[in-house]
Design a protein around this motif. Sequence first.
Motif, PDB file in Angstrom:
ATOM      1  N   THR A  84      -9.207  -3.481  -2.135  1.00  0.00           N
ATOM      2  CA  THR A  84      -8.014  -2.865  -1.558  1.00  0.00           C
ATOM      3  C   THR A  84      -6.928  -2.618  -2.604  1.00  0.00           C
ATOM      4  O   THR A  84      -6.332  -1.543  -2.642  1.00  0.00           O
ATOM      5  CB  THR A  84      -7.458  -3.745  -0.419  1.00  0.00           C
ATOM      6  OG1 THR A  84      -8.458  -3.836   0.592  1.00  0.00           O
ATOM      7  CG2 THR A  84      -6.194  -3.175   0.169  1.00  0.00           C
ATOM      8  N   THR A  85      -6.676  -3.580  -3.471  1.00  0.00           N
ATOM      9  CA  THR A  85      -5.599  -3.426  -4.453  1.00  0.00           C
ATOM     10  C   THR A  85      -5.940  -2.405  -5.538  1.00  0.00           C
ATOM     11  O   THR A  85      -5.054  -1.984  -6.276  1.00  0.00           O
ATOM     12  CB  THR A  85      -5.262  -4.775  -5.118  1.00  0.00           C
ATOM     13  OG1 THR A  85      -6.419  -5.278  -5.770  1.00  0.00           O
ATOM     14  CG2 THR A  85      -4.746  -5.771  -4.094  1.00  0.00           C
ATOM     15  N   ARG A 129      -5.561   5.206   1.809  1.00  0.00           N
ATOM     16  CA  ARG A 129      -6.791   5.122   1.015  1.00  0.00           C
ATOM     17  C   ARG A 129      -7.379   3.709   0.993  1.00  0.00           C
ATOM     18  O   ARG A 129      -8.595   3.533   0.912  1.00  0.00           O
ATOM     19  CB  ARG A 129      -6.506   5.609  -0.411  1.00  0.00           C
ATOM     20  CG  ARG A 129      -7.734   5.768  -1.247  1.00  0.00           C
ATOM     21  CD  ARG A 129      -7.409   6.393  -2.577  1.00  0.00           C
ATOM     22  NE  ARG A 129      -8.646   6.614  -3.317  1.00  0.00           N
ATOM     23  CZ  ARG A 129      -8.695   7.079  -4.529  1.00  0.00           C
ATOM     24  NH1 ARG A 129      -7.584   7.414  -5.151  1.00  0.00           N
ATOM     25  NH2 ARG A 129      -9.837   7.232  -5.139  1.00  0.00           N
ATOM     26  N   GLU A 130      -6.546   2.702   1.096  1.00  0.00           N
ATOM     27  CA  GLU A 130      -7.021   1.319   1.050  1.00  0.00           C
ATOM     28  C   GLU A 130      -7.970   1.001   2.198  1.00  0.00           C
ATOM     29  O   GLU A 130      -8.762   0.063   2.117  1.00  0.00           O
ATOM     30  CB  GLU A 130      -5.851   0.332   1.020  1.00  0.00           C
ATOM     31  CG  GLU A 130      -5.037   0.255   2.277  1.00  0.00           C
ATOM     32  CD  GLU A 130      -3.968   1.323   2.431  1.00  0.00           C
ATOM     33  OE1 GLU A 130      -3.186   1.236   3.397  1.00  0.00           O
ATOM     34  OE2 GLU A 130      -3.905   2.264   1.587  1.00  0.00           O
ATOM     35  N   GLN A 131      -7.936   1.796   3.262  1.00  0.00           N
ATOM     36  CA  GLN A 131      -8.834   1.570   4.392  1.00  0.00           C
ATOM     37  C   GLN A 131     -10.228   2.149   4.164  1.00  0.00           C
ATOM     38  O   GLN A 131     -11.122   1.949   4.971  1.00  0.00           O
ATOM     39  CB  GLN A 131      -8.229   2.156   5.663  1.00  0.00           C
ATOM     40  CG  GLN A 131      -6.992   1.434   6.111  1.00  0.00           C
ATOM     41  CD  GLN A 131      -6.392   2.019   7.376  1.00  0.00           C
ATOM     42  OE1 GLN A 131      -6.997   2.868   8.031  1.00  0.00           O
ATOM     43  NE2 GLN A 131      -5.196   1.560   7.715  1.00  0.00           N
ATOM     44  N   ALA A 152       0.809  -1.211   0.000  1.00  0.00           N
ATOM     45  CA  ALA A 152       0.000   0.000   0.000  1.00  0.00           C
ATOM     46  C   ALA A 152       0.849   1.270   0.000  1.00  0.00           C
ATOM     47  O   ALA A 152       0.526   2.244  -0.686  1.00  0.00           O
ATOM     48  CB  ALA A 152      -0.954  -0.002   1.192  1.00  0.00           C
ATOM     49  N   PRO A 191     -13.033  -4.253   1.362  1.00  0.00           N
ATOM     50  CA  PRO A 191     -11.835  -5.098   1.437  1.00  0.00           C
ATOM     51  C   PRO A 191     -11.475  -5.796   0.129  1.00  0.00           C
ATOM     52  O   PRO A 191     -10.300  -5.928  -0.190  1.00  0.00           O
ATOM     53  CB  PRO A 191     -12.187  -6.124   2.516  1.00  0.00           C
ATOM     54  CG  PRO A 191     -13.198  -5.437   3.371  1.00  0.00           C
ATOM     55  CD  PRO A 191     -13.980  -4.544   2.453  1.00  0.00           C
ATOM     56  N   ALA A 202      -7.401   0.560  -4.733  1.00  0.00           N
ATOM     57  CA  ALA A 202      -7.580   1.834  -4.044  1.00  0.00           C
ATOM     58  C   ALA A 202      -6.785   2.972  -4.659  1.00  0.00           C
ATOM     59  O   ALA A 202      -7.202   4.122  -4.582  1.00  0.00           O
ATOM     60  CB  ALA A 202      -7.214   1.684  -2.568  1.00  0.00           C
TER      61      ALA A 202
END
Length: 195
Positions: free
Chosen positions: A44-45, A35-37, A4, A41, A47
Amino acid sequence: MFDAATARRHMVDGQIRTADVTNPDLIAAMQAVPREQFVPPALTTQAYSDGDVSLGGDRVLDVGCGTGYSAAVLAHMGAVVVALEEDADLARRAEAALAGAGAGPVTVVRGPLTAGWSAAAPYDLILLDGAIEVVPDALGRQLKPSGRLAAVSGRGPAAKAKIYRSIEGHLVGRPIFDAAAALLPGFAAPPAFVF
């Protein structure tokens, strides 16, 4: 493995700075906030990609899901999936396979494919896992106004993968590419007299 911090740095350097953003406070904030949060879920990749990321996940009806592989792929991409299968054995196999794969938000339901699954409508996307000869207007009524339906239309080598949209209550398709698939039960054209 997804890194990330590296993805965030690449986003700031390759997307933000190149768009003439020069405010140091904004750049520092975008480098600091993970940002991935803030995405589902399963996404996530994505984001930090340069494009739209669905925040809620599309609601998808997977018609003729078979053993559930397409439903698992859709769920992995962030969709909330209703996987419809009329064959009881295939539906049981799909449930077991999806549970074993930890496929996420997929609900397997059983019923006639041509009826769709109105209990969870409207859908952003309806995917027909097979070919059709009859355009399924009944399924079109289960789409959101901006929704789309994807199917292989026709039989044999002349069949086309099409994206359909509802226009004035009827599905209108646009060919995307040549394709071939097995005909889904209930979607065959009725016999007709031809000269």
